[in-house]
Design a protein around this motif. Structure first.
Motif, PDB file in Angstrom:
ATOM      1  N   UNK A 140       8.635  -6.011  -6.415  1.00 25.06           N
ATOM      2  CA  UNK A 140       9.800  -6.668  -5.826  1.00 25.06           C
ATOM      3  C   UNK A 140      10.220  -7.868  -6.667  1.00 25.06           C
ATOM      4  N   UNK A 141       9.225  -8.656  -7.070  1.00 27.74           N
ATOM      5  CA  UNK A 141       9.520  -9.802  -7.921  1.00 27.74           C
ATOM      6  C   UNK A 141      10.079  -9.373  -9.265  1.00 27.74           C
ATOM      7  N   UNK A 142       9.546  -8.252  -9.811  1.00 33.59           N
ATOM      8  CA  UNK A 142      10.040  -7.762 -11.099  1.00 33.59           C
ATOM      9  C   UNK A 142      11.490  -7.310 -10.997  1.00 33.59           C
ATOM     10  N   UNK A 143      11.836  -6.688  -9.868  1.00 36.51           N
ATOM     11  CA  UNK A 143      13.216  -6.241  -9.667  1.00 36.51           C
ATOM     12  C   UNK A 143      14.166  -7.440  -9.621  1.00 36.51           C
ATOM     13  N   UNK A 144      13.787  -8.469  -8.874  1.00 32.88           N
ATOM     14  CA  UNK A 144      14.647  -9.650  -8.800  1.00 32.88           C
ATOM     15  C   UNK A 144      14.724 -10.352 -10.150  1.00 32.88           C
ATOM     16  N   UNK A 150       0.829  -1.206   0.000  1.00 33.04           N
ATOM     17  CA  UNK A 150       0.000   0.000   0.000  1.00 33.04           C
ATOM     18  C   UNK A 150       0.863   1.255   0.000  1.00 33.04           C
ATOM     19  N   UNK A 151       1.985   1.228   0.723  1.00 38.79           N
ATOM     20  CA  UNK A 151       2.887   2.386   0.758  1.00 38.79           C
ATOM     21  C   UNK A 151       3.559   2.584  -0.600  1.00 38.79           C
ATOM     22  N   UNK A 152       3.957   1.462  -1.219  1.00 39.75           N
ATOM     23  CA  UNK A 152       4.576   1.548  -2.541  1.00 39.75           C
ATOM     24  C   UNK A 152       3.566   2.048  -3.565  1.00 39.75           C
ATOM     25  N   UNK A 153       2.332   1.548  -3.471  1.00 40.20           N
ATOM     26  CA  UNK A 153       1.289   1.970  -4.413  1.00 40.20           C
ATOM     27  C   UNK A 153       1.011   3.463  -4.289  1.00 40.20           C
ATOM     28  N   UNK A 167       0.740  -4.266 -10.463  1.00 42.47           N
ATOM     29  CA  UNK A 167       0.459  -3.728  -9.134  1.00 42.47           C
ATOM     30  C   UNK A 167       1.762  -3.563  -8.370  1.00 42.47           C
ATOM     31  N   UNK A 168       1.678  -2.841  -7.249  1.00 43.43           N
ATOM     32  CA  UNK A 168       2.852  -2.624  -6.410  1.00 43.43           C
ATOM     33  C   UNK A 168       3.370  -3.934  -5.835  1.00 43.43           C
TER      34      UNK A 168
END
Length: 566
Positions: A442-446, A302-305, A437-438
């Motif tokens: 994290x998964x996309x970065x890895x 929610x914070x990232x979004x 979505x936000x």
């Protein structure tokens, strides 16, 4: 220049026959003609040179002079080689129309006069242009009021007849005439950028001379002059992959010092604009840095979004709905012992690579947010969501825009960047799949980091890998140690290569086709245009030489991997 200067130069040997009171007229150019009516080629201010071949009778002089006077030429110089003395009827016609008339001795070539006039006029234009450039510099120091690079390049074209372009390190056109009629083709821009980067890396003095497609270009570096500029003592590798260049279609090798100084002034002026646009990227970089820190520290989705909702209007103005996102990771590595901070270099380079190749201006990078963490640059690329036609709603996650593809990103920039990296640098790049979505960032970065590691295991100065390669054997093969790879492939394939070399039996191509046909005898035979019995003979020979059985899945898989690693 003034007409009076022609008489002051004894080498020209001109005699004034009339028009003493008009010698302060300005001369803007020179034209040689023997047409009865040259008006279509006159624009005013020329010194007209004529051999008098147009004159057949005395009455021809009046209409000829009337045409010149109407075109507002500066003066007329008539050669004595054709008729000897200048005819009185021409002298009288020039007097009636107040047109200065000079006699050119038969020993003086028109080319000598032309060269003198052109040299004088060109020098004065350069001086005038230098003053204009200085004015633009003062204006642009406090903002964009000077009109930007295009305005300066227009001045070079109109005042000095020089065609010029501002190019990025990859050859993308930032300013100057387009690639349409008379412009600079994209392939030529990439070639010039590559030659420029190679010259900078080898320490050659600018301007750099390059011949491309039959034309000669002189390349001038545009150095970063802002607060983030690298001091002269710092390694050239810290800026070579981010600085712009000015490409001028001319050979500057024989230019006088004044013209070279003028072009240096032009590059300094454009550098001011470059610094201004570089500063405009600060907001996007800060947004990317904030999102990256949230993702890497495991912040709540929610914070990232919430942070992404702030970023979306900046990166995709007018979007209306939340975009999908894609992550691209890049790393620039230099040779052992090099103390170059790679993160900022990779950041600038990734911003350039992600610009739409069809775009022509620096503002085309406004939708790209790139941060750097250590030696790694990380781009957060927004992709518009694809909604079902006519609904006006955000799309379901299924119909995502496929977004960026690793190979396509490097297609047009590989050559110039390879030249800039020279023999001690590497660029590797990884691209994630799009996420909606936000929670997926994290998964996309890895995923992008893993893809970059796959790219790093490949040979070459500039390499990329995409997310689709992480779901196959390609992910595993690059991480097999080199000595293991060599031993494995040699054990399986060397007997076949040796046999092919001695007998031209084409066992390796046959093996590849057999595996690609999933072991189907009929499909493989048709693909190779062979009889099935011939194919069976070749496969039998492969099995005999290697001790393997191609009817077994394990042996098929070993051959498949060996071919991929070879």
């Amino acid at each position: 220049m003034r007409l009076r200067a022609l008489l002051e130069n004894d080498a020209l040997g001109l005699r004034l026959l009339g028009g003493q009171d008009e010698l302060d007229r300005g001369v803007r150019g020179v034209m040689t003609t023997d047409l009865k009516d040259p008006s279509r080629y006159l624009s005013g201010g020329e010194l007209v040179l004529t051999g008098l071949a147009w004159r057949r009778a005395a009455e021809d002089s009046e209409p000829f002079v009337r045409i010149l006077a109407g075109a507002q030429v500066a003066g007329l110089a008539a050669g004595e080689a054709e008729l000897g003395d200048i005819p009185d009827d021409l002298v009288q016609a020039c007097s009636r129309h107040r047109l200065p008339l000079f006699a050119v001795n038969e020993s003086v070539a028109f080319a000598t006069i032309t060269e003198y006039v052109v040299r004088q006029v060109s020098g004065e234009r350069a001086g005038d242009l230098a003053a204009v450039v200085d004015r633009h510099r003062r204006l642009m120091t406090s903002g964009p009021a000077g009109g930007g690079p295009d305005a300066v390049l227009d001045l070079l074209g109109s005042d000095l007849d020089l065609r010029a372009w501002v190019l990025s390190p990859t050859g993308r056109r930032i300013a100057g005439a387009g690639s349409a009629a008379g412009g600079l083709p994209a392939a030529t821009g990439a070639l010039l950028a590559g030659e420029h980067l190679a010259a900078v890396r080898t320490g050659r003095r600018a301007p750099h001379r390059v011949v491309a497609d039959g034309a000669t270009y002189s390349l001038f570096p545009i150095r970063n002059t802002g607060r983030g500029a690298a001091p002269a003592t710092r390694d050239v590798r810290e800026s070579v992959l981010s600085d712009w260049l000015l490409a001028v279609e001319a050979d500057a090798g024989d230019w006088p010092a004044a013209r070279l100084d003028l072009l240096q002034g032009v590059t300094q002026l454009i550098a001011v604009e470059r610094d201004r646009r570089e500063a405009a990227r600060t907001v996007r970089r800060r947004l990317a840095q904030e999102v990256l820190e949230l993702v890497q520290t495991g912040a709540a989705p929610a914070e990232i979004a919430a942070r992404l909702r702030v970023a979306a209007p900046v990166l995709l103005p007018g979007l209306g709905t939340a975009p999908h996102w894609q992550v691209v990771v890049a790393r620039v590595e230099w040779g052992a012992g090099t103390e170059v901070e790679s993160g900022p270099v990779a950041q600038s380079l990734l911003e350039e690579i992600l610009v739409d190749p069809a775009a022509t201006g620096p503002e085309s990078a406004d939708r790209i947010a790139v941060a750097h963490s250590g030696d790694e640059a990380i781009a957060l690329v927004p992709l518009p969501a694809l909604a079902p036609p006519g609904t006006g709603e955000e799309a379901d996650p299924a119909p995502l825009d496929e977004g960026l593809h690793a190979d396509a990103l490097l297609e047009s920039v590989r050559m110039p960047l390879t030249a800039g990296l020279a023999d001690d640098g590497r660029l590797t790049l990884g691209v994630s799949a799009a996420v909606h979505s936000a929670e997926g960032l994290r998964g996309a970065l890895e995923e992008a980091r893993h893809a970059r590691r796959v790219a790093a295991a490949r040979p070459g100065r500039v390499c990329a890998a995409g997310h689709h390669e992480l779901a196959s054997h390609v992910l595993l093969l690059p991480f097999v140690p080199d000595d293991v790879r060599r031993a494995f492939t040699a054990r399986l394939l060397d007997p076949l290569r040796d046999y092919d070399r001695r007998h031209r039996a084409e066992l390796i191509p046959t093996l590849e086709a057999f595996l690609d046909s999933d072991g189907s005898w009929t499909r493989c035979a048709a693909r190779l245009h062979l009889h099935v019995n011939t194919l069976r003979y070749r496969v039998g020979r492969i099995e005999q030489l290697t001790g393997r059985d191609l009817s077994r899945l394990e042996d098929k898989l070993d051959f498949f991997l060996a071919l991929r690693m070879s």
